[in-house]
Motif scaffolding. Structure first.
Motif, PDB file in Angstrom:
ATOM      1  N   GLU A  26      43.032  -2.332  44.504  1.00 39.91           N
ATOM      2  CA  GLU A  26      42.578  -1.432  43.534  1.00 39.91           C
ATOM      3  C   GLU A  26      43.133  -0.040  43.449  1.00 39.91           C
ATOM      4  OE1 GLU A  26      39.969  -1.838  41.814  1.00 39.91           O
ATOM      5  OE2 GLU A  26      39.719  -3.930  42.603  1.00 39.91           O
ATOM      6  N   THR A  27      44.364  -0.021  44.345  1.00 38.74           N
ATOM      7  CA  THR A  27      45.296   1.349  44.388  1.00 38.74           C
ATOM      8  C   THR A  27      46.289   1.141  43.379  1.00 38.74           C
ATOM      9  OG1 THR A  27      46.490   0.547  46.167  1.00 38.74           O
ATOM     10  CG2 THR A  27      44.682   1.768  46.614  1.00 38.74           C
ATOM     11  N   PRO A  29      48.162   0.752  40.214  1.00 35.31           N
ATOM     12  CA  PRO A  29      47.720   1.215  38.553  1.00 35.31           C
ATOM     13  C   PRO A  29      47.329   0.203  37.598  1.00 35.31           C
ATOM     14  CG  PRO A  29      49.613   2.508  39.629  1.00 35.31           C
ATOM     15  CD  PRO A  29      49.178   1.511  40.438  1.00 35.31           C
ATOM     16  N   PRO A  30      46.631   0.143  36.805  1.00 33.60           N
ATOM     17  CA  PRO A  30      46.266  -1.021  35.798  1.00 33.60           C
ATOM     18  C   PRO A  30      47.416  -1.229  34.861  1.00 33.60           C
ATOM     19  CG  PRO A  30      44.262   0.436  36.071  1.00 33.60           C
ATOM     20  CD  PRO A  30      45.340   0.874  36.667  1.00 33.60           C
ATOM     21  N   SER A  31      48.230  -0.200  34.593  1.00 37.07           N
ATOM     22  CA  SER A  31      49.430  -0.150  33.396  1.00 37.07           C
ATOM     23  C   SER A  31      50.523  -1.180  34.254  1.00 37.07           C
ATOM     24  CB  SER A  31      49.948   1.388  33.242  1.00 37.07           C
ATOM     25  OG  SER A  31      50.272   1.815  34.306  1.00 37.07           O
ATOM     26  N   TYR A  32      50.573  -1.368  35.385  1.00 29.69           N
ATOM     27  CA  TYR A  32      51.810  -2.017  35.958  1.00 29.69           C
ATOM     28  C   TYR A  32      51.372  -3.296  35.648  1.00 29.69           C
ATOM     29  CZ  TYR A  32      53.227   1.934  38.930  1.00 29.69           C
ATOM     30  OH  TYR A  32      53.811   3.091  39.409  1.00 29.69           O
ATOM     31  N   ASN A  72      53.395  -2.899  46.178  1.00 28.13           N
ATOM     32  CA  ASN A  72      52.435  -1.814  46.174  1.00 28.13           C
ATOM     33  C   ASN A  72      51.528  -1.917  47.423  1.00 28.13           C
ATOM     34  OD1 ASN A  72      52.591  -0.086  43.524  1.00 28.13           O
ATOM     35  ND2 ASN A  72      53.136  -1.935  42.861  1.00 28.13           N
TER      36      ASN A  72
END
Length: 293
Positions: free
Chosen positions: A183-184, A186-189, A211
Motif C-alpha cells: 500500500e506504500t 505510489p499507484p503511479s508506478y 519498494n
C-alpha cells in the motif's frame, strides 16, 4: 535551544518505561541464564541448593554433545523450510493476490489467515493431531477415499509435518506486513508499468520488489528469530520420533526440566542466544548493504 533540550528530555522520559521493561524482562533474565550456565546447578538434589562454579565446562560438554548438533541441524532445517521458504514466500504471494482487490475479498482472506495465528497453541496442536491422525484423521480419511495409502505423518514425515504446521500457523504476520508494504507503493508506478505493457514478472521485479525490500528484510529478521525459538511443535511430536523433530528449544527444555540439568540447559540456551545474535547481525548487514547500493 531550550525547545530542543526540552524535546530531548521528553524523548528520554518516554523511553525510560520501555527501557525499564527491556531491562527487567530481557537483560536481567539473560544475565541470570549466563550465570547459571557457568554452574552445575540442578533442579533437585544437593546441587540445587549449593551449586558449584564450573566456568566453561558446560560449554565444552555442549560442543561435544551429538544431541546438541542434532537439535541445531533440525532447527536450521525447520527455520529454512518454515520461515524463509514457507512463511515469507506464502505471505508475499497472498499479499500480491489480494493487492488491489476488493476490500471484502481482502478482508476475508486476511481474516482466515489471521484465525490460524490467534487460536491458542494448545488448541491448534489438538486440531492438527486430529487432522493428521493415522487411523481416523481427516487427511487420511480423504486419502483413503481416493484409494491412496494412509500415512502415519508424525512417524514417516515428522520434520515435514511440523514445517507445514508452522507455515500454516505463522504466515499471517508476513501477509499483513507485505500487504501494508504494497500500500506504500505510489499507484503511479504501477500505472506507468501497465501503460508501457510490462509483464506481471517485470512489474514485480522492477517496481514492487525494490519498494518493499526493506519490509522483506524486516520480515525475515523477525520470523527467523521467532521460528528459531518456537516451542509449539513439542505439542505435536514431543521432539520425536527418535529426536527427529527435537528443535533446540525442545532440547533445552528436555535437558533443564526433564533431566533436571539446569546449569547445562542454561549453557545451551546461552549458545542459542549467541546464534540468534549472529542471525540478526547477518540480516542487518544485508540491510546496510542494500541501503548503500
Amino acid at each position: 535551544m531550550k525547545r530542543l533540550l526540552m524535546r530531548k528530555r521528553t524523548v528520554v522520559f518516554l523511553l525510560v518505561p520501555a527501557l525499564g521493561l527491556i531491562f527487567v524482562f530481557l537483560i536481567l533474565p539473560g544475565a541470570w541464564v549466563i550465570k547459571i550456565g557457568m554452574t552445575n546447578e540442578t533442579l533437585t538434589g544437593l546441587k540445587a541448593r549449593n551449586p558449584d562454579f564450573v566456568g566453561f565446562e558446560n560449554y565444552v560438554m555442549v560442543l561435544s554433545d551429538r544431541f546438541f548438533y542434532n537439535a541445531l541441524r533440525i532447527t536450521f532445517l525447520f527455520v529454512l523450510g518454515s520461515a524463509i521458504i514457507g512463511q515469507a514466500s506464502l505471505g508475499l504471494v497472498l499479499a500480491l493476490l489480494t493487492y488491489k482487490k476488493s476490500k471484502k475479498l481482502k478482508s476475508f482472506v486476511q481474516s482466515v489467515v489471521i484465525l490460524a495465528w490467534i487460536i491458542p497453541e494448545v488448541v491448534v496442536a489438538y486440531i492438527w493431531i486430529a487432522f493428521l491422525d493415522k487411523d481416523y484423521g481427516t487427511l487420511n480419511s480423504f486419502l483413503s477415499f481416493l484409494g491412496l495409502r494412509k500415512l502415519n505423518w508424525f512417524y514417516e514425515h515428522p520434520l515435514f509435518t511440523i514445517i507445514v504446521f508452522n507455515i500454516w500457523r505463522g504466515t499471517a504476520y508476513s501477509m499483513l506486513l507485505f500487504s501494508a508494504a504494497l500500500e506504500t507503493i505510489p499507484p503511479s508506478y504501477i500505472e506507468t508499468a501497465d501503460v508501457i505493457g510490462s509483464s506481471g514478472w517485470r512489474k514485480f521485479k522492477d517496481v514492487i520488489l525494490p519498494n518493499i525490500r526493506s519490509y522483506l528484510l524486516t520480515d525475515l529478521i523477525l520470523i527467523t528469530l521467532w521460528t528459531f525459538n518456537v516451542f509449539t511443535p513439542y505439542l505435536l511430536t514431543g521432539g520425536g520420533p527418535a529426536f527427529k523433530t527435537e528443535l533446540l528449544s525442545i532440547y533445552i527444555y528436555r535437558t533443564a526440566f526433564r533431566y533436571f540439568k539446569l546449569g547445562y540447559g542454561a549453557s545451551i540456551a546461552t549458545i542459542a542466544l549467541i546464534v540468534n545474535l549472529i542471525l540478526a547481525m547477518f540480516y542487518l548487514s544485508l540491510s546496510s548493504r542494500k541501503e548503500k547500493i
